[in-house]
Design an enzyme around this catalytic site. Structure first.
Site, short mmCIF file in Angstrom:
data_model
loop_
_atom_site.label_atom_id
_atom_site.label_comp_id
_atom_site.label_asym_id
_atom_site.label_seq_id
_atom_site.Cartn_x
_atom_site.Cartn_y
_atom_site.Cartn_z
N LYS A 85 12.97 14.73 83.60
CA LYS A 85 12.57 14.44 84.74
C LYS A 85 13.59 13.64 85.65
O LYS A 85 13.96 12.70 85.16
CB LYS A 85 11.38 13.97 84.68
CG LYS A 85 10.43 13.87 85.98
CD LYS A 85 9.11 13.13 85.70
CE LYS A 85 8.12 12.94 86.92
NZ LYS A 85 6.94 12.60 86.83
N SER B 146 3.03 15.26 88.93
CA SER B 146 4.52 15.07 89.71
C SER B 146 5.41 15.81 88.89
O SER B 146 6.59 15.99 89.31
CB SER B 146 4.79 13.60 89.92
OG SER B 146 5.04 13.11 88.68
N SER C 138 0.30 13.15 85.80
CA SER C 138 1.65 13.65 86.06
C SER C 138 1.98 14.54 84.93
O SER C 138 3.35 15.44 85.22
CB SER C 138 2.49 13.02 86.76
OG SER C 138 2.22 12.45 88.16
#
Lengths: 95, 492
Positions: free
Chosen positions: B78, B159, B183
């Protein structure tokens, strides 16, 4: 309680955010909407409740106050928009 | 032989160790798939050259019979984790061009265990969002399409939306995510993969771009529960560089995977059955309860009375911490600078232009609730309600070993939906936020499809530091559900 335009402008100043005039009015509504929704917490009786800041219950560890890293200002400032002689450079703050 | 892209982490590891495949072959297959699916925008930065160099080094170690737990396995990171020498954006314009001079502890642990980096995945700006639509680098497309509107692009959740879409779409074998209020778990549910948030403190936060420091926690996003256990083992560990890093030993997760749920007590919280919840989610939850009962678990009705206050509590605490953490973006040390006539004006111009609307909203809320005169009414109040939410869980865990809930209140919605009102977007995390506030470990396991053919997950929560029970119950759900995690990739 609900925020007015002047209060939102002053929060933006505190937060160092330039909010254009045409964004200010919609932002007043957005923030009031969110704060109004948050207001439901006032229903909860918390008079005898201690606030929770750490979920693990650990106390913060202490260490010797010694330098463990560093000595490479060029690497540290490599990402700066502007740097001079190993320092960060900013607009003049003293006249 | 199955396609190289069909291997799970665990199976790929076995095939690599047996020298049936090489890391370079496996990595090339993923690089090709990344290029073929680039239109989904799951990656902000692809690093194919780095990946191949790392894969070659892995093959050399494997040839000598050496190698770590993740040796030769190509994964995505990420874009919230700092990676030395590789652009790190946090999905924000304000970090434009930032090349970290250091590596985050979690990614560093993964490389030390032999993992291969494919690239950096897209995310909501500063991890603030539930649909990956706040990214400065554009939205991510979920590899799944609904049967009723197959031409509509769907969000991957957020997210960690790029990570979820990459894993579901076979553009990464696994990926790291971070979870502040859901997330990891919510995008895992939306994309039909496994997403695990360990106990707060399990994975070091050092080198992860900070959002809300008392909540942020990294975890694995994978195709199976066994993969999540393997990858978490490589990510976690005590780190003196994060003062909140935990030293508690982790259970042997591979042993936990081998245990069935006979005799486990699984709690079902009444308060998670909410008004307006789609019937199919309720039905799937009941199905999950039945699966665990059939597998020998004892189902216990429990109450978590403060559940409905978790979201508003979160939307005080998270923005408060964010407004403080994001004060560092001032146009001086890294990223964007927008000039002004004075230093103060330069700060405001930089931040006004560099942060997107959702991030600005949260900074404003955070600044307000921490400001003189309002701190007690908002922030302190929220910390007290947070204590009550935690106490609800503590009491429940006196009688149960794990808790089963839905992961999210809907399946994946279309890009553009739920953007008219921030609170609508916040409600996506209604089932994940309470455990975040309490610090508990949780996993989302894909278990079925909605009526329109989109994946849905169920969430298992455990006691603090009891990832073992989470993995154990999660594995039982996975076995019972027999969910086909390859479906989206095959059709896409």
């Amino acid at each position: 309680m609900s925020l007015d335009k002047a209060t939102v402008a002053s929060i933006a100043t505190l937060a160092r955010l330039r909010v254009p005039d045409d964004r200010l009015e919609p932002m007043v509504d957005e923030l009031n909407n969110i704060l109004g929704w948050i207001e439901q917490l006032s229903e909860v009786d918390t008079d005898t409740v201690a606030p929770l800041a750490s979920v693990t219950g650990h106390s913060l560890p202490l260490r010797e106050d010694v330098v463990t890293d560093g000595g490479y200002p060029d690497r540290v400032t490599a990402n700066a928009p502007e740097s001079v002689h190993g320092f960060y450079a900013v607009p003049k703050v003293v006249e | 032989m199955a396609s190289l892209l069909d291997f799970s982490l665990v199976d790929a590891r076995a095939a690599l160790a047996a020298r049936e495949i090489s890391s370079v072959e496996l990595t090339r297959a993923y690089i090709d798939q990344m290029a073929a699916t680039a239109g989904r925008n799951a990656y902000i930065t692809a690093t194919p050259d780095k990946a191949l160099a790392m894969a070659e080094a892995s093959d050399t170690r494997l040839a000598k019979g050496e190698g770590g737990a993740m040796e030769g396995l190509p994964i995505a990171i990420k874009d919230l984790f700092c990676t030395e020498g590789v652009l790190t954006t946090a999905g924000s314009h304000i970090l434009g061009g930032f090349i970290p001079p250091y590596e985050s502890t979690v990614s560093s642990n993964l490389w030390a265990s032999g993992a291969v980096m494919l690239g950096k995945t897209n995310l909501d700006e500063f991890a603030m969002g539930s649909a990956n639509v706040t990214s400065y680098y554009g939205p991510v497309e979920n590899p799944w399409r609904s049967t009723d509107a197959p031409d509509k692009k769907r969000v991957p959740g957020g997210s960690s939306g790029g990570s979820a879409a990459a894993v579901a779409g076979r553009a990464a074998l696994a990926a790291t995510g971070t979870d502040t209020g859901g997330s990891i778990r919510q995008p895992a549910s939306f994309c039909g993969i496994v997403g695990m948030k360990p106990t707060y403190g399990r994975c070091s936060r050092w080198g992860i771009v900070a959002f809300a420091s008392s909540l942020d926690q990294a975890g694995p996003m994978t195709r199976t529960v066994s993969d999540a256990a393997l990858m978490l083992g490589a990510m976690a560990g005590h780190d003196p560089k994060d003062s909140t890093s935990a030293a508690e030993p982790m259970a042997d997760l591979s042993a936990a995977l081998g245990q069935d749920v006979k005799g486990m007590r699984i709690g079902v919280p009444a308060e998670y059955r909410m008004d307006g919840m789609p019937r199919e989610i309720d039905a799937l939850w009941s199905q999950g309860i039945q699966w665990l009962r059939d597998a020998g678990a004892e189902i216990v009705d429990i109450s978590l009375p403060h559940t409905k206050y978790a979201l508003p509590t979160y939307y005080i605490i998270a923005p408060a911490e964010a407004s403080s953490n994001l004060a560092r973006y001032d146009g001086v040390r890294y990223g964007l600078r927008v000039d002004g006539d004075s230093l103060a004006e330069m700060y405001a111009n930089t931040r006004g232009e560099g942060f997107g609307p959702e991030v600005q909203r949260r900074i404003m809320i955070g600044t307000y609730v921490l400001s003189a005169g309002y701190y007690d009414a908002y922030y302190l109040k929220a910390q007290k309600v947070r204590a009550l939410i935690r106490r609800d869980f503590d009491l429940a865990f006196e009688t149960v070993d794990a808790i089963l809930t839905p992961t999210a209140p809907s399946d994946a919605f279309a890009i553009g939906e739920n953007e008219d009102d921030p609170i609508k977007m916040y409600l996506n995390d209604v089932f994940t936020v309470p455990a975040s506030l309490a610090g508990l470990p949780g996993v989302s396991v894909p278990v079925g499809l909605s009526a329109r053919g989109l994946p849905l997950g169920l969430q298992v929560l455990g006691r603090m530091f009891d990832e073992g029970s989470v993995v154990r119950a999660g594995r039982a759900l996975e076995l019972a559900a027999g969910f086909d995690v390859s479906a989206a990739a095959r059709e896409g």
